[in-house]
Design a protein around this motif. Structure first.
Motif, PDB file in Angstrom:
ATOM      1  N   ASP A   1      19.548  21.943  37.935  1.00 46.01           N
ATOM      2  CA  ASP A   1      20.419  20.973  37.267  1.00 46.01           C
ATOM      3  C   ASP A   1      19.717  19.617  37.226  1.00 46.01           C
ATOM      4  O   ASP A   1      19.757  18.838  38.181  1.00 46.01           O
ATOM      5  CB  ASP A   1      21.754  20.877  38.013  1.00 46.01           C
ATOM      6  CG  ASP A   1      22.800  20.090  37.227  1.00 46.01           C
ATOM      7  OD1 ASP A   1      22.463  19.564  36.150  1.00 46.01           O
ATOM      8  OD2 ASP A   1      23.948  20.001  37.708  1.00 46.01           O
TER       9      ASP A   1
ATOM     10  N   ASN B   1      17.351  19.175  31.568  1.00 46.93           N
ATOM     11  CA  ASN B   1      17.940  20.479  31.270  1.00 46.93           C
ATOM     12  C   ASN B   1      19.335  20.341  30.667  1.00 46.93           C
ATOM     13  O   ASN B   1      19.734  21.123  29.802  1.00 46.93           O
ATOM     14  CB  ASN B   1      17.992  21.341  32.537  1.00 46.93           C
ATOM     15  CG  ASN B   1      16.645  21.945  32.873  1.00 46.93           C
ATOM     16  OD1 ASN B   1      15.761  22.038  32.023  1.00 46.93           O
ATOM     17  ND2 ASN B   1      16.474  22.356  34.120  1.00 46.93           N
ATOM     18  N   ARG B   2      20.086  19.343  31.100  1.00 46.61           N
ATOM     19  CA  ARG B   2      21.424  19.120  30.513  1.00 46.61           C
ATOM     20  C   ARG B   2      21.306  18.684  29.051  1.00 46.61           C
ATOM     21  O   ARG B   2      22.132  19.074  28.217  1.00 46.61           O
ATOM     22  CB  ARG B   2      22.197  18.087  31.325  1.00 46.61           C
ATOM     23  CG  ARG B   2      22.691  18.641  32.666  1.00 46.61           C
ATOM     24  CD  ARG B   2      23.684  17.719  33.333  1.00 46.61           C
ATOM     25  NE  ARG B   2      24.220  18.311  34.558  1.00 46.61           N
ATOM     26  CZ  ARG B   2      25.518  18.411  34.832  1.00 46.61           C
ATOM     27  NH1 ARG B   2      26.413  17.974  33.968  1.00 46.61           N
ATOM     28  NH2 ARG B   2      25.918  18.960  35.968  1.00 46.61           N
TER      29      ARG B   2
ATOM     30  N   ASP C   1      26.931  26.416  31.196  1.00 50.67           N
ATOM     31  CA  ASP C   1      27.797  26.252  32.364  1.00 50.67           C
ATOM     32  C   ASP C   1      26.994  25.571  33.469  1.00 50.67           C
ATOM     33  O   ASP C   1      26.321  26.226  34.258  1.00 50.67           O
ATOM     34  CB  ASP C   1      28.312  27.621  32.823  1.00 50.67           C
ATOM     35  CG  ASP C   1      29.175  27.525  34.077  1.00 50.67           C
ATOM     36  OD1 ASP C   1      29.534  26.392  34.470  1.00 50.67           O
ATOM     37  OD2 ASP C   1      29.472  28.580  34.678  1.00 50.67           O
ATOM     38  N   HIS C   2      27.069  24.259  33.525  1.00 54.42           N
ATOM     39  CA  HIS C   2      26.245  23.515  34.469  1.00 54.42           C
ATOM     40  C   HIS C   2      26.660  23.764  35.920  1.00 54.42           C
ATOM     41  O   HIS C   2      25.860  23.547  36.834  1.00 54.42           O
ATOM     42  CB  HIS C   2      26.314  22.012  34.150  1.00 54.42           C
ATOM     43  CG  HIS C   2      25.842  21.681  32.776  1.00 54.42           C
ATOM     44  ND1 HIS C   2      26.313  20.598  32.066  1.00 54.42           N
ATOM     45  CD2 HIS C   2      24.954  22.310  31.966  1.00 54.42           C
ATOM     46  CE1 HIS C   2      25.719  20.544  30.880  1.00 54.42           C
ATOM     47  NE2 HIS C   2      24.900  21.584  30.795  1.00 54.42           N
ATOM     48  N   SER C   3      27.873  24.229  36.140  1.00 61.32           N
ATOM     49  CA  SER C   3      28.314  24.486  37.516  1.00 61.32           C
ATOM     50  C   SER C   3      27.568  25.661  38.144  1.00 61.32           C
ATOM     51  O   SER C   3      27.574  25.809  39.367  1.00 61.32           O
ATOM     52  CB  SER C   3      29.820  24.760  37.550  1.00 61.32           C
ATOM     53  OG  SER C   3      30.136  25.988  36.913  1.00 61.32           O
TER      54      SER C   3
ATOM     55  N   TRP D   1      24.313  26.068  37.723  1.00 61.09           N
ATOM     56  CA  TRP D   1      22.916  25.671  37.876  1.00 61.09           C
ATOM     57  C   TRP D   1      22.634  25.238  39.314  1.00 61.09           C
ATOM     58  O   TRP D   1      23.520  24.796  40.042  1.00 61.09           O
ATOM     59  CB  TRP D   1      22.590  24.526  36.934  1.00 61.09           C
ATOM     60  CG  TRP D   1      22.524  24.936  35.490  1.00 61.09           C
ATOM     61  CD1 TRP D   1      22.787  26.167  34.962  1.00 61.09           C
ATOM     62  CD2 TRP D   1      22.172  24.106  34.385  1.00 61.09           C
ATOM     63  NE1 TRP D   1      22.621  26.160  33.604  1.00 61.09           N
ATOM     64  CE2 TRP D   1      22.243  24.901  33.217  1.00 61.09           C
ATOM     65  CE3 TRP D   1      21.803  22.770  34.259  1.00 61.09           C
ATOM     66  CZ2 TRP D   1      21.950  24.397  31.952  1.00 61.09           C
ATOM     67  CZ3 TRP D   1      21.521  22.264  33.005  1.00 61.09           C
ATOM     68  CH2 TRP D   1      21.586  23.072  31.864  1.00 61.09           C
TER      69      TRP D   1
ATOM     70  N   SER E   1      21.413  23.061  42.371  1.00 64.25           N
ATOM     71  CA  SER E   1      21.397  21.642  42.691  1.00 64.25           C
ATOM     72  C   SER E   1      20.073  21.242  43.335  1.00 64.25           C
ATOM     73  O   SER E   1      19.664  21.809  44.360  1.00 64.25           O
ATOM     74  CB  SER E   1      22.552  21.319  43.643  1.00 64.25           C
ATOM     75  OG  SER E   1      22.351  20.081  44.283  1.00 64.25           O
TER      76      SER E   1
END
Length: 270
Positions: free
Chosen positions: A204, A208-209, A216-218, A220, A222
């Motif tokens: 994340d 990448n964003r 679904d970034h959640s 990814w 950390s």
């Protein structure tokens, strides 16, 4: 027993205390790729732990870095590794830190494409430089400058996506480079250090964003959580780390990133 004589029970207790004592504190660390998103997280977490952190990258490291070694692109793996090695050696000599406790390689990139066209072949060159050349440089720095015991830690960054029975024809360069990184991590385990390669999925990061705004970034991985995990391995000593020479899956569930299972470089569970 006399005042200066320990009983056998006392000797055994003292031996147990010595065998379970904490490893030496982290005094200095090298982060290859320290200016990138993952690198900045690792630099920051080590700095918070009280370490002097040397960022090695093509631009200056983040403010949390104690020192920055700024590299210039080199045409070969050997030239890149030797140049970085000379610069880090001189910095350690001047700073009075003869050895470092950990070398972490966070440098890397991704590009798709096969080898059937010019763009795909260009991606092979780019991925071998960004990923495998960085891992070779970090491994050379570890061989030259890590503490001379198994407490010395080398962490390379591979990728979960290049494991498995199927090939990576849609990202040939990335598969070659990160597969080579996995093999290198296993090889360095035989060099008097504790070496592991972490296998994130999608990290994340701001870039990448931007590239995948609808993902679904959640799910990814950390960068901060992985950095804290690496610092824990460095502080805890060999007993708290994944097996020497292993690949470590990174697992993110419910927005929390953690260490998953350990694998051999062939993908076999350990």
């Amino acid at each position: 027993p006399s005042p200066n004589t320990m009983s056998m029970a006392s000797c055994r207790a003292a031996a147990r205390a010595l065998s379970t004592s904490a490893p030496p504190p982290i005094s200095s660390v090298v982060v290859v790729g320290g200016a990138g998103a993952m690198g900045q997280a690792v630099v920051s977490k080590f700095a918070d732990a009280g370490a002097e952190v040397i960022s090695v990258d093509f631009v200056a490291g983040p403010p949390a870095a104690s020192y920055s070694v700024v590299l210039e692109p080199k045409p070969t793996f050997a030239a890149a590794a030797l140049d970085a090695g000379d610069k880090v050696a001189e910095l350690l000599r001047v700073s009075g830190a003869p050895k470092v406790n950990a070398v972490v390689c966070t440098a890397g990139a991704w590009a798709g494409g096969g080898v059937g066209d010019a763009d795909g072949l260009a991606a092979v060159d780019a991925m071998m430089g960004a990923n495998l050349q960085s891992a070779v440089t970090a491994s050379h720095l570890a061989a030259q400058h890590l503490t001379g015991t198994s407490d010395g830690l080398l962490v390379l960054t591979g990728a979960a996506g290049v494991l498995g029975e199927s090939g990576t024809d849609f990202m040939a360069g990335d598969g070659m480079a990160k597969g080579g990184t996995h093999q290198l991590g296993a090889s360095m385990a035989d060099s008097g250090m504790h070496a592991v390669a972490i296998l994130p999925n999608v990290i994340d990061t701001p870039n990448n964003r931007i590239a995948m705004p609808d993902a679904d970034h959640s799910s990814w991985d950390s960068a901060d959580d992985m950095a804290a995990m690496i610092v824990g391995w460095a502080k805890g000593g060999s007993d708290s780390r994944p097996p020497n020479g292993s690949l470590v899956k990174i697992v993110t569930e419910g927005g929390k990133t953690a260490q998953g299972g350990a694998l051999s470089h062939t993908g076999r569970a350990l």
